[in-house]
Design an enzyme around this catalytic site. Structure first.
Site, PDB file in Angstrom:
ATOM      1  N   ASP A  68     113.116  39.143 -53.009  1.00  0.00           N
ATOM      2  CA  ASP A  68     112.287  38.666 -51.899  1.00  0.00           C
ATOM      3  C   ASP A  68     111.700  37.283 -52.175  1.00  0.00           C
ATOM      4  OD1 ASP A  68     110.654  39.629 -53.926  1.00  0.00           O
ATOM      5  OD2 ASP A  68     109.752  41.218 -52.742  1.00  0.00           O
ATOM      6  N   ASP A 145     101.263  50.401 -51.809  1.00  0.00           N
ATOM      7  CA  ASP A 145     101.513  51.069 -50.525  1.00  0.00           C
ATOM      8  C   ASP A 145     102.929  51.627 -50.429  1.00  0.00           C
ATOM      9  OD1 ASP A 145     103.013  48.778 -50.234  1.00  0.00           O
ATOM     10  OD2 ASP A 145     101.994  48.047 -48.442  1.00  0.00           O
ATOM     11  N   GLU A 152     107.524  46.844 -46.259  1.00  0.00           N
ATOM     12  CA  GLU A 152     106.230  47.494 -46.068  1.00  0.00           C
ATOM     13  C   GLU A 152     106.397  48.835 -45.348  1.00  0.00           C
ATOM     14  OE1 GLU A 152     103.990  46.350 -47.693  1.00  0.00           O
ATOM     15  OE2 GLU A 152     103.553  44.219 -47.436  1.00  0.00           O
TER      16      GLU A 152
HETATM   17  C1  GLP Z   1     105.133  42.315 -55.054  1.00  0.00           C
HETATM   18  C2  GLP Z   1     106.649  42.210 -55.033  1.00  0.00           C
HETATM   19  C3  GLP Z   1     107.318  43.520 -55.347  1.00  0.00           C
HETATM   20  C4  GLP Z   1     106.663  44.113 -56.579  1.00  0.00           C
HETATM   21  C5  GLP Z   1     105.208  44.417 -56.303  1.00  0.00           C
HETATM   22  C6  GLP Z   1     104.490  45.097 -57.471  1.00  0.00           C
HETATM   23  O1  GLP Z   1     104.589  42.682 -53.839  1.00  0.00           O
HETATM   24  N1  GLP Z   1     107.181  41.707 -53.815  1.00  0.00           N
HETATM   25  O2  GLP Z   1     108.705  43.322 -55.541  1.00  0.00           O
HETATM   26  O3  GLP Z   1     107.335  45.277 -56.952  1.00  0.00           O
HETATM   27  O4  GLP Z   1     104.589  43.176 -56.044  1.00  0.00           O
HETATM   28  O5  GLP Z   1     104.094  44.174 -58.410  1.00  0.00           O
HETATM   29  P1  GLP Z   1     103.593  44.536 -59.864  1.00  0.00           P
HETATM   30  O6  GLP Z   1     104.796  44.951 -60.635  1.00  0.00           O
HETATM   31  O7  GLP Z   1     102.973  43.285 -60.380  1.00  0.00           O
HETATM   32  O8  GLP Z   1     102.613  45.647 -59.719  1.00  0.00           O
END
Ligand code: GLP
Length: 270
Positions: A68, A145, A152
Site C-alpha cells: 500500500d 481494526d 479497512e
Molecule cells: C499500517 C499499514 C499496514 C500495517 C499496519 C500495522 O496501517 N498500512 O500494512 O500492517 O499499519 O502496523 P504495525 O505493524 O506497525 O502495528
C-alpha cells in the site's frame, strides 16, 4: 485455515519467518516477496538480511511488491511507503531497487482528484504482480481494526488494488509517524485488495502486543466478514499467523495451536 504459531517475542518471529523466506529464495532465486510496512515485520527483514549475508544468498533476482501507499504524499516524504520500504527492506536486505515496487509508483503526490492519475493505477499494479508470476510469500501486519494492507472494515473481500479512504482509527494509530498530528496523516491511500492478497501462494501474518489481540481473535476465530477484512485469510489454503502471547490473549483455541506447533512433523515448513 491458518497455522497459528505463538512465539516469545518479535525476535523469535523474525527468525522463524526469515528462515522460511531464505529457504524460498534459495530454492527459487527469482522469488516474489510481498512486502508490508509497519513495525511488525521489521525483525523479519533484519533477520533475512542476516541470513543473506551469512549464507551468501543471491538476492539479485528477487522482486518485491509492497501492499500500500498513502495518497497525496510525495514519494520522497520519509513516511511515504516508497521511502519506508526502501529504508527498511530494499536497503537492509540488499534487493535490486528496480525490482521493488510500491502501489502508486507513478502517483508521486498527485491530487486524488486527478482522475487521470488515479484511474487505472490499481489495476496496473495487479497486472504487474501477475506478470511477475504472482507473490510467493506475502508478509502481512494487521491494523487494530482488522485491516490488512489498508483494507479497512467494510472492504470487499474480492477487491483488487484500488484507492481507499482511511478509517479514523487507522489515521489515529499512524499519527505517531507524522509528529502526532492527525491533520498531517493522509486521508486516502492506494492498497492491494483482499482479492489481490489472497492470490499470493503463502500468507504470513505477524502481530504483537495486547493492542492486536481483538483483531487477531476476529481474524483467526471469528466469522469471515468484511467487518474484519483480515478474516478473509481463512479462505486461503496456506496461512501462517505468527504472534506473541499478548496478541494471542483473546484466542480460545490456544492449547490446540501450541499442541500443533509442538508436534509438527520435521518435514513440515511453516
Ligand atoms: C499500517 C499499514 C499496514 C500495517 C499496519 C500495522 O496501517 N498500512 O500494512 O500492517 O499499519 O502496523 P504495525 O505493524 O506497525 O502495528
Amino acid at each position: 485455515m491458518a497455522e497459528v504459531v505463538i512465539v516469545k517475542n518479535e525476535d523469535e518471529a523474525g527468525e522463524l519467518v526469515a528462515q522460511c523466506a531464505a529457504t524460498l529464495i534459495e530454492s527459487k532465486p527469482d522469488a516474489v516477496l510481498g512486502l508490508a510496512t509497519g513495525s511488525s515485520p521489521l525483525k523479519v527483514y533484519r533477520h533475512l538480511a542476516g541470513r543473506v549475508k551469512a549464507n551468501h544468498i543471491d538476492v539479485s533476482q528477487v522482486s518485491g511488491y509492497a501492499l500500500d501507499e498513502y495518497l497525496e504524499l510525495p514519494l520522497t516524504h520519509p513516511e511515504s511507503y516508497h521511502a519506508t520500504i526502501k529504508r527498511t527492506v530494499t536497503d537492509v536486505i540488499g534487493l535490486d531497487p528496480q525490482k521493488v515496487h510500491v502501489p502508486g509508483d507513478a502517483l508521486n503526490g498527485a491530487s486524488m482528484n486527478d482522475a487521470k492519475a488515479m484511474r487505472g493505477a490499481g489495476a496496473a499494479y495487479d497486472r504487474a504482480i501477475e506478470a511477475a508470476g504472482g507473490v510467493d510469500m506475502q508478509i502481512l501486519g494487521i491494523g487494530t481494526d482488522g485491516h490488512v494492507g489498508f483494507n479497512e472494515p467494510g472492504s470487499s473481500l474480492a477487491s483488487g488494488t484500488r484507492i481507499k479512504t482511511l478509517a479514523r482509527q487507522t489515521r489515529v494509530d499512524n499519527a505517531r509517524f507524522f509528529g502526532g498530528n492527525l491533520d498531517e496523516v493522509p486521508t486516502h491511500c492506494i492498497t492491494q485488495g483482499i482479492g489481490t492478497i489472497l492470490k499470493a501462494r503463502h500468507l504470513v501474518l505477524l502481530a504483537f502486543g495486547a493492542g492486536k489481540a481483538n483483531a487477531v481473535a476476529a481474524t483467526v476465530e471469528g466469522p469471515v466478514s468484511a467487518s474484519c477484512p483480515a478474516s478473509a485469510l481463512q479462505l486461503h489454503p496456506h496461512v501462517t499467523v505468527v504472534i506473541d502471547e499478548a496478541a494471542a490473549g483473546k484466542l480460545h483455541n490456544v492449547d490446540y495451536y501450541r499442541w500443533v506447533t509442538d508436534n509438527k512433523p520435521d518435514w513440515q515448513d511453516i
